[in-house]
Scaffold this active site. Structure first.
Site, PDB file in Angstrom:
ATOM      1  N   CYS A  82     -43.070  25.708  66.209  1.00 39.11           N
ATOM      2  CA  CYS A  82     -42.037  26.086  65.236  1.00 39.11           C
ATOM      3  C   CYS A  82     -42.335  27.457  64.614  1.00 39.11           C
ATOM      4  CB  CYS A  82     -41.881  24.978  64.197  1.00 39.11           C
ATOM      5  SG  CYS A  82     -40.287  25.046  63.378  1.00 39.11           S
ATOM      6  N   ARG A 111     -34.746  32.713  64.235  1.00 37.09           N
ATOM      7  CA  ARG A 111     -35.273  31.792  63.220  1.00 37.09           C
ATOM      8  C   ARG A 111     -34.155  30.884  62.706  1.00 37.09           C
ATOM      9  NH1 ARG A 111     -36.721  34.836  58.601  1.00 37.09           N
ATOM     10  NH2 ARG A 111     -37.642  32.920  57.850  1.00 37.09           N
ATOM     11  N   ARG A 140     -35.732  23.019  60.632  1.00 32.67           N
ATOM     12  CA  ARG A 140     -35.331  24.431  60.506  1.00 32.67           C
ATOM     13  C   ARG A 140     -35.873  25.221  61.699  1.00 32.67           C
ATOM     14  NH1 ARG A 140     -37.329  27.491  56.377  1.00 32.67           N
ATOM     15  NH2 ARG A 140     -39.012  26.017  56.149  1.00 32.67           N
ATOM     16  N   HIS A 175     -42.160  19.907  66.746  1.00 34.19           N
ATOM     17  CA  HIS A 175     -43.468  19.603  66.139  1.00 34.19           C
ATOM     18  C   HIS A 175     -44.116  18.345  66.731  1.00 34.19           C
ATOM     19  CE1 HIS A 175     -43.122  22.219  62.498  1.00 34.19           C
ATOM     20  NE2 HIS A 175     -41.825  22.030  62.658  1.00 34.19           N
ATOM     21  N   GLU A 177     -47.065  17.523  66.609  1.00 27.67           N
ATOM     22  CA  GLU A 177     -48.133  17.069  65.703  1.00 27.67           C
ATOM     23  C   GLU A 177     -47.626  16.067  64.672  1.00 27.67           C
ATOM     24  OE1 GLU A 177     -46.618  19.923  65.655  1.00 27.67           O
ATOM     25  OE2 GLU A 177     -46.333  20.659  63.613  1.00 27.67           O
TER      26      GLU A 177
HETATM   27  N1  GLN Z   1     -37.771  28.282  59.797  1.00 25.24           N
HETATM   28  C1  GLN Z   1     -39.186  28.402  59.660  1.00 25.24           C
HETATM   29  C2  GLN Z   1     -39.625  29.855  59.809  1.00 25.24           C
HETATM   30  O1  GLN Z   1     -38.831  30.739  59.964  1.00 25.24           O
HETATM   31  C3  GLN Z   1     -39.936  27.541  60.635  1.00 25.24           C
HETATM   32  C4  GLN Z   1     -39.801  26.095  60.255  1.00 25.24           C
HETATM   33  C5  GLN Z   1     -40.929  25.214  60.712  1.00 25.24           C
HETATM   34  O2  GLN Z   1     -42.004  25.655  61.093  1.00 25.24           O
HETATM   35  N2  GLN Z   1     -40.731  23.931  60.580  1.00 25.24           N
HETATM   36  O3  GLN Z   1     -40.796  30.079  59.757  1.00 25.24           O
END
Ligand code: GLN
Length: 198
Positions: A82, A111, A140, A175, A177
């Site tokens: 992420c 992003r 996100r 993710h 993890e």
């Molecule tokens: N949107 C976040 C960023 O721009 C990433 C989100 C996440 O790691 N869960 O860093």
């Protein structure tokens, strides 16, 4: 030299503890990395999820940005989830002003591409090299807009690239993890073992 690889988790911000647990389950010695001296001692590194702008800012502040770039360039295995995927991109489409990346994967990322925090979701994702779909947790999450010729696309969701590999660098928008399924960490530990065996 012991047979067990030592894998660091960049511990500036984000879900560090979950990665340490997942790596230990996948048979690695896992350690937090906050200083260049700690980075020098690991065989591989995970860059966790969190907030890429914060991680980037802290990496510069802690004097880690250049050492990170050097080790990734020199072939240290690295896995970003992420925010970590964003840090491994050569280019961010919508960076916060001054937001730097480590680079390592020839890709352009967007992003928050899958929406805001309240649009977080889970989906089954088929990943090349993993026998059955993994439970992808997207928070996100970024997606990969485009990749260069030397990047292998490992997974897509809804027509968007969400997992990639270039050489010793691996990245997922989601993710693993945060789930009990540690097969991607196992894949990464195997990459680290392969480099150590060279
Ligand atoms: N949107 C976040 C960023 O721009 C990433 C989100 C996440 O790691 N869960 O860093």
């Amino acid at each position: 030299m012991s047979d067990t690889p030592v894998i660091g988790v960049l511990a500036l911000q984000g879900d560090v503890r979950e990665h340490l647990v997942a790596l230990a389950t996948a048979d690695a010695v896992a350690r937090p990395v906050r200083r260049p001296e700690e980075l020098a001692e690991v065989d591989g590194l995970v860059i966790p999820g969190g907030e890429s702008t914060t991680i980037s800012k802290l990496a510069v502040l802690f004097g880690l940005m250049e050492p990170l770039r050097e080790r990734v360039r020199a072939g240290m295995p690295v896995y970003g989830t992420c925010a970590g995927l964003i840090l491994l991109a050569e280019k961010i489409l919508d960076p916060r002003s001054g937001q730097e990346t480590v680079g390592g994967i020839d890709m352009i990322v967007r992003r928050n591409a899958f929406g805001r925090q309240n649009e977080s979701f889970e989906a089954a994702v088929e990943v090349r090299g993993v026998a059955s779909p993994v439970d992808g947790v997207f928070i996100r999450a970024p997606w990969v807009e485009s990749v260069g010729a030397s990047v292998e696309v490992l997974a897509e969701h809804d027509g968007h690239i969400v997992a990639v590999r270039q050489g010793n660098a691996l990245a997922t928008s989601f993710h693993p993890e945060l789930t009990g399924d540690h097969r991607l960490h196992e894949l990464f530990v195997a990459m680290v073992r392969a480099v150590r065996a060279e």
